[in-house]
Design a protein around this motif. Sequence first.
Motif, PDB file in Angstrom:
ATOM      1  N   UNK A  75     -33.894  25.419  82.945  1.00 19.40           N
ATOM      2  CA  UNK A  75     -32.725  24.673  82.484  1.00 19.40           C
ATOM      3  C   UNK A  75     -32.336  25.120  81.069  1.00 19.40           C
ATOM      4  N   UNK A  76     -33.337  25.313  80.211  1.00 21.64           N
ATOM      5  CA  UNK A  76     -33.078  25.757  78.840  1.00 21.64           C
ATOM      6  C   UNK A  76     -32.352  27.099  78.840  1.00 21.64           C
ATOM      7  N   UNK A  77     -32.813  28.034  79.666  1.00 21.44           N
ATOM      8  CA  UNK A  77     -32.174  29.351  79.740  1.00 21.44           C
ATOM      9  C   UNK A  77     -30.734  29.218  80.219  1.00 21.44           C
ATOM     10  N   UNK A  78     -30.522  28.419  81.256  1.00 26.45           N
ATOM     11  CA  UNK A  78     -29.178  28.247  81.813  1.00 26.45           C
ATOM     12  C   UNK A  78     -28.236  27.574  80.806  1.00 26.45           C
ATOM     13  N   UNK A  79     -28.749  26.570  80.081  1.00 26.61           N
ATOM     14  CA  UNK A  79     -27.919  25.889  79.080  1.00 26.61           C
ATOM     15  C   UNK A  79     -27.574  26.830  77.930  1.00 26.61           C
TER      16      UNK A  79
ATOM     17  N   UNK B 114     -44.547  35.523  71.452  1.00 27.88           N
ATOM     18  CA  UNK B 114     -43.945  34.469  70.630  1.00 27.88           C
ATOM     19  C   UNK B 114     -43.765  34.896  69.182  1.00 27.88           C
ATOM     20  N   UNK B 115     -44.586  35.837  68.702  1.00 25.19           N
ATOM     21  CA  UNK B 115     -44.486  36.265  67.306  1.00 25.19           C
ATOM     22  C   UNK B 115     -43.588  37.485  67.117  1.00 25.19           C
ATOM     23  N   UNK B 116     -43.045  38.035  68.205  1.00 22.72           N
ATOM     24  CA  UNK B 116     -42.181  39.222  68.136  1.00 22.72           C
ATOM     25  C   UNK B 116     -40.748  38.781  67.815  1.00 22.72           C
ATOM     26  N   UNK B 117     -40.276  39.119  66.615  1.00 19.55           N
ATOM     27  CA  UNK B 117     -38.932  38.704  66.196  1.00 19.55           C
ATOM     28  C   UNK B 117     -37.832  39.340  67.052  1.00 19.55           C
ATOM     29  N   UNK B 118     -38.131  40.466  67.697  1.00 19.44           N
ATOM     30  CA  UNK B 118     -37.106  41.147  68.484  1.00 19.44           C
ATOM     31  C   UNK B 118     -36.867  40.472  69.833  1.00 19.44           C
ATOM     32  N   UNK B 119     -37.730  39.539  70.205  1.00 21.97           N
ATOM     33  CA  UNK B 119     -37.552  38.771  71.444  1.00 21.97           C
ATOM     34  C   UNK B 119     -37.073  37.376  71.072  1.00 21.97           C
ATOM     35  N   UNK B 120     -35.904  36.995  71.558  1.00 24.19           N
ATOM     36  CA  UNK B 120     -35.356  35.678  71.256  1.00 24.19           C
ATOM     37  C   UNK B 120     -36.021  34.633  72.134  1.00 24.19           C
ATOM     38  N   UNK B 121     -36.636  33.633  71.493  1.00 25.68           N
ATOM     39  CA  UNK B 121     -37.238  32.529  72.219  1.00 25.68           C
ATOM     40  C   UNK B 121     -36.229  31.383  72.317  1.00 25.68           C
ATOM     41  N   UNK B 122     -36.073  30.831  73.498  1.00 20.70           N
ATOM     42  CA  UNK B 122     -35.157  29.721  73.736  1.00 20.70           C
ATOM     43  C   UNK B 122     -35.972  28.460  73.962  1.00 20.70           C
ATOM     44  N   UNK B 123     -35.587  27.386  73.302  1.00 19.00           N
ATOM     45  CA  UNK B 123     -36.314  26.141  73.483  1.00 19.00           C
ATOM     46  C   UNK B 123     -35.405  24.940  73.363  1.00 19.00           C
TER      47      UNK B 123
END
Length: 213
Positions: free
Chosen positions: A190-194, A95-104
């Motif tokens: 659902x979040x990923x798909x949207x 969660x703290x890695x800026x290179x990984x995009x978190x979707x919410x």
Amino acid sequence: ARIDVGAYVCVRDAKTLAEWVAEALAAGVVAFDAKTTSPDPMQADLIGFALATAPGRAAYVPLAHKNGAGDLLGGGLLDDQTPVREALGLLRPLLEDRSVLKLGYNMKFELVVMNRHGIDIRGYDDIQLISYVLDGGTQAGHGIDELADKWLGHKVIRLKDLAGAGRSSVGLDGLQLDRATPYAAEEADITFRLWDVLKPRLAAKGLVSVYER
């Protein structure tokens, strides 16, 4: 593609959670959803969290489900759940890695809840905000259930349909895990798909800079 909520995984040990975290780090993008005891992020206790590393590839990690036995307050915790501190220790680097995009969806909630647990979520997209930017003046509702219905043709599982009514009703933490997992993991999927559907529309409509500001 049809959404198969029966394909979601329930992660009940640290080794498997570490494998999911590694998968998300390798993918560079992950949908994340915290499940809590309250809609107030300042009061909410974590019940578990969901991850999705691709459409249809989602898991629920229960942390504080109750066994419902032993006393009027719902009894002790179910066996075979990852201890909260251990689970969050594995989750933090992701969660703290800026290179990984978190979707919410409504990411403000996750930001506050996780910050209370010492985790600063960095690098994220919020599906709710993307929807507002795209269709704020033309679409009445931006709830995740409405977005799933409109863009994915999918009716989401509702907690109230699982939890019962009146005195016999239970919270998410009182549900058996075979019932809680499809409900809890579904929002991450659902979040990923949207995001797959809506994020490209920002560029197509020239609204990326509006969203990012």
